[in-house]
Design a protein around this motif. Structure first.
Motif, mmCIF file in Angstrom:
data_model
loop_
_atom_site.group_PDB
_atom_site.id
_atom_site.type_symbol
_atom_site.label_atom_id
_atom_site.label_comp_id
_atom_site.label_asym_id
_atom_site.label_seq_id
_atom_site.Cartn_x
_atom_site.Cartn_y
_atom_site.Cartn_z
ATOM 1 N N SER A 273 6.978 53.074 2.107
ATOM 2 C CA SER A 273 6.171 52.887 3.323
ATOM 3 C C SER A 273 4.692 52.685 2.960
ATOM 4 N N TYR A 274 4.228 53.354 1.890
ATOM 5 C CA TYR A 274 2.831 53.140 1.481
ATOM 6 C C TYR A 274 2.645 51.703 0.992
ATOM 7 N N ALA A 275 3.586 51.220 0.180
ATOM 8 C CA ALA A 275 3.454 49.873 -0.404
ATOM 9 C C ALA A 275 3.503 48.784 0.665
ATOM 10 N N GLN A 276 4.197 49.076 1.771
ATOM 11 C CA GLN A 276 4.257 48.084 2.859
ATOM 12 C C GLN A 276 2.944 48.036 3.645
ATOM 13 N N GLU A 277 2.269 49.197 3.707
ATOM 14 C CA GLU A 277 1.047 49.275 4.521
ATOM 15 C C GLU A 277 -0.225 48.949 3.759
ATOM 16 N N ARG A 278 -0.317 49.392 2.534
ATOM 17 C CA ARG A 278 -1.549 49.253 1.760
ATOM 18 C C ARG A 278 -1.797 47.796 1.369
ATOM 19 N N GLY B 46 -5.992 40.856 -0.345
ATOM 20 C CA GLY B 46 -5.549 40.085 0.819
ATOM 21 C C GLY B 46 -4.066 40.164 1.127
ATOM 22 N N LYS B 47 -3.318 41.003 0.426
ATOM 23 C CA LYS B 47 -1.897 41.128 0.806
ATOM 24 C C LYS B 47 -1.366 42.549 0.590
ATOM 25 N N PHE C 204 3.225 42.447 -4.906
ATOM 26 C CA PHE C 204 2.931 42.276 -6.337
ATOM 27 C C PHE C 204 4.173 42.618 -7.163
ATOM 28 N N PRO C 205 4.548 41.732 -8.110
ATOM 29 C CA PRO C 205 5.748 42.021 -8.919
ATOM 30 C C PRO C 205 5.699 43.399 -9.581
ATOM 31 N N ALA C 206 4.525 43.820 -10.048
ATOM 32 C CA ALA C 206 4.435 45.118 -10.731
ATOM 33 C C ALA C 206 4.808 46.258 -9.785
ATOM 34 N N VAL C 207 4.502 46.076 -8.485
ATOM 35 C CA VAL C 207 4.804 47.130 -7.511
ATOM 36 C C VAL C 207 6.269 47.027 -7.052
ATOM 37 N N TYR C 208 6.714 45.790 -6.717
ATOM 38 C CA TYR C 208 8.110 45.725 -6.233
ATOM 39 C C TYR C 208 9.107 46.039 -7.339
ATOM 40 N N GLU C 209 8.698 45.796 -8.584
ATOM 41 C CA GLU C 209 9.603 46.171 -9.682
ATOM 42 C C GLU C 209 9.789 47.699 -9.712
ATOM 43 N N GLN D 184 2.077 56.754 -8.563
ATOM 44 C CA GLN D 184 1.460 55.543 -9.120
ATOM 45 C C GLN D 184 1.265 54.481 -8.029
ATOM 46 N N ILE D 185 2.258 54.335 -7.183
ATOM 47 C CA ILE D 185 2.179 53.313 -6.121
ATOM 48 C C ILE D 185 1.098 53.679 -5.098
#
Ligand SMILES: Cc1cc2nc3c(=O)[nH]c(=O)nc-3n(C[C@H](O)[C@H](O)[C@H](O)COP(=O)(O)OP(=O)(O)OC[C@H]3O[C@@H](n4cnc5c(N)ncnc54)[C@H](O)[C@@H]3O)c2cc1C
Length: 568
Positions: free
Chosen positions: A313-318, A322-323, A328-333, A410-411
């Protein structure tokens, strides 16, 4: 209004695994209890329906009460007042809610006021409670100790203690002492039999005891004067109503702060023998710890779930550059691997739980009537599989839980280091899972014989023979290649017959086995439900690289290289 059962369809998937039909029928003695108890199920569908109803209630309590209380409990923690524990206010509310909902002793037989549920829904409730608050699950989950009373105590003791657990009394498991941690043979708490009073008295100190002030405790103590090893130890039941044990202090810990970890002083504490003398460590603690290890495996999966959800949920909001950072591949990985490890460890958890439940149920039936030859063979098979899978589920599940909690922080970036987000607590709470109930190193000690004797290899071959969707065959072929690599490396290591060399590589080999087995389980999951496909793909990619890496390390390692590692 959150419901931790209804918002997670993976739980129902595991609850309705094909083996459950046979397991529940055994547990319900072919549904004959329905004639004696009006709330006993009359068929499989009825049983699953009542499991689901109870899990929905547990899920609601977790979502609406336990999880919202977690932060306050973490701040407040328990206190010692006049030698006894007072829980944080939120902990008491959580416990009251679960007791009121009848969630104590749910897997105990109906004649002791339990619900006679399979272990699967019980472990599922532990999985959800852990997601809500990893510290609280320790207090609620110590009801596991009741299983040991059920298995080994006398009928009269069972009748006295088990209904109390079902009514909401809490338990403790008093094993560890300052000089006896991983090595419980060194336990010195003294048990003395008084001919005059016709009972045992306990004297000495225990440390690191979770919920040490619980109503009923199982205590490992030295009953045979002059002995120094495990054969001089017996198991006792201590009833708090009799007094004699005080809490000297509660440890100030890194995490699971709501769970009181106590130092206990026993002064002529009256206790009763549980089972046979001298069998305390050899038989009863082993059974007790295997049950508790399954509980910690569930705790690990629940914490992993919480970490994954917070991170997602943090990665979807933060947003950065500009996105949303999830792009980011490093995050979705990181996120996809977190989910794959979560799904893999959960599959292993429930596979292990079914094995444990199958053999324990058959063992229980064997006390009522003689088992058929095939049933005896089945019981032995499941017992072996349970023995092999329990340290794997606890060891690897707890390491994945730690890795997921690390990635969750980390995320979150800098915010993850602040107390403002749940991930900071999750990170601290996760750390204990790979330490207590036997560290990861001790899980490897328990698991390695299943590498050297071929239990894991046989299980890999068994999974290879199971039917899966045809489009998953290429993934299975990769697992088969990993198995060939595993088999070759295990032969190379065991052929040396050098115990130190085998111990040195033990964790690498155990983990290789774990990756392959979890890969197979995810393929079977995907065959039943396509939502596991992504995790199966991601996990098998990951497992492949881990297996290859470990194999390469071992392959390039000579026995003489041990010299570089030996530290003085
Ligand atoms: C929060 C908390 C709650 C706890 N709750 C309970 C409880 O309710 N009841 C209870 O009885 N105990 C409890 N414990 C104790 C816990 O089970 C022990 O701390 C744990 O088993 C490790 O023992 P130790 O701390 O003495 O470490 P040690 O045994 O001293 O281990 C130290 C290190 O040496 C390694 N090591 C030791 N022996 C070996 C070996 N043979 N091979 C390889 N490596 C080895 C370990 O892996 C570890 O890395 C709790 C502990 C904590 C921290």
């Amino acid at each position: 209004m959150a419901n931790f059962y209804l918002d997670n369809s993976d739980l129902k998937h595991h609850l309705t695994h094909p083996l459950m039909k046979r397991l529940v029928a055994l547990k319900e003695r072919n549904y004959t209890d329905a004639q004696k108890y009006d709330y006993a199920p009359f068929d499989y569908e009825d049983a699953i329906d009542s499991y689901e109803k109870v899990l929905e209630i547990a899920g609601e309590i977790c979502g609406d009460i336990v999880a919202p209380n977690a932060e306050d409990v973490d701040h407040e923690g328990p206190h010692v007042i006049d030698g006894h524990v007072q829980y944080a206010a939120g902990t008491q509310k959580n416990l009251d809610a679960l007791v009121k909902a009848g969630l104590m002793g749910i897997s105990l037989p109906r004649r002791y006021n339990g619900l006679n549920f399979s272990l699967v829904p019980y472990i599922m409730a532990a999985d959800m409670v852990s997601r809500a608050d990893a510290g609280f699950v320790n207090i609620w989950g110590l009801q596991d100790c009741a299983e040991t009373i059920y298995e080994f105590a006398s009928e009269e003791q069972k009748q006295r203690y088990l209904p109390r657990v079902c009514a909401g009394e809490t338990m403790a498991m008093d094993l560890t002492e300052p000089d006896a941690g991983s090595d419980l043979q060194a336990v010195m708490l003294k048990a003395t039999y008084s001919e005059k009073d016709g009972c045992w008295y306990l004297n000495g100190v225990k440390r690191f005891i979770t919920n040490g002030d619980g109503h009923i405790a199982l205590v490992l103590a030295r009953s045979e004067e002059g002995t120094k090893d495990g054969r001089g130890l017996s198991m006792f039941i201590y009833d708090k109503n009799n007094g004699g044990v005080t809490v000297r202090r509660i440890e100030n810990k890194m995490g699971i702060k709501g769970s009181p970890t106590c130092e206990l002083v026993f002064r002529n504490a009256k206790a009763e023998l549980c089972g046979d003398r001298k069998m305390g460590l050899i038989k009863y603690v082993m059974a007790l710890m295997n049950g508790a290890r399954l509980g910690i495996a569930a705790q690990s999966v629940g914490v992993s779930e919480a970490a994954y959800r917070e991170a997602l949920s943090y990665a979807q909001e933060r947003r950065q550059f500009g996105k949303a950072i999830i792009e980011f591949p490093a995050v979705y990985e990181m996120l996809s691997l977190m989910k794959a490890k979560l799904d893999a460890s959960r599959s292993l958890l429930y596979e292990t739980t079914r094995f444990v439940d199958m053999y324990k149920t058959l063992e229980d039936i064997s006390k009522e009537s003689k088992l058929e030859k095939e049933e005896r063979a089945e019981m032995k098979m499941y017992q072996k599989q349970a023995d092999a899978f329990t340290p794997l589920a606890k060891g690897m599940g707890s390491e994945f839980c730690n890795q997921n909690a690390y990635d969750c922080v980390q995320i979150h970036g800098g915010s993850g280091f602040m107390k403002d987000y749940a991930c900071e607590r999750i990170y601290r709470d996760a750390r204990i899972t790979s330490i207590y109930e036997g560290t990861t190193q001790l899980q490897v000690v328990a698991a390695i014989r299943h590498v050297t004797t071929g239990t894991y290899l046989n299980m890999m071959k068994f999974y290879e023979s199971q039917e899966i969707s045809s489009d998953l065959i290429p993934l299975r072929n990769r697992l088969k290649t990993m198995t060939e690599i595993y088999e070759k490396i295990v032969t190379k290591v065991t052929e040396t017959k050098d115990p130190e060399y085998i111990d040195f590589h033990a964790r690498r080999m155990v983990e290789m086995a774990g990756h392959i087995i979890m890969g197979h389980l995810l393929l079977l999951d995907t065959t039943r439900c396509d939502s596991f496909r992504t995790s199966a793909e991601v996990y098998i990619h990951y497992g492949e690289s881990e297996v290859t890496k470990n194999a390469k390390f071992i392959d390039q390692f000579d026995i003489e290289d041990l010299e570089f590692y030996r530290m003085k």
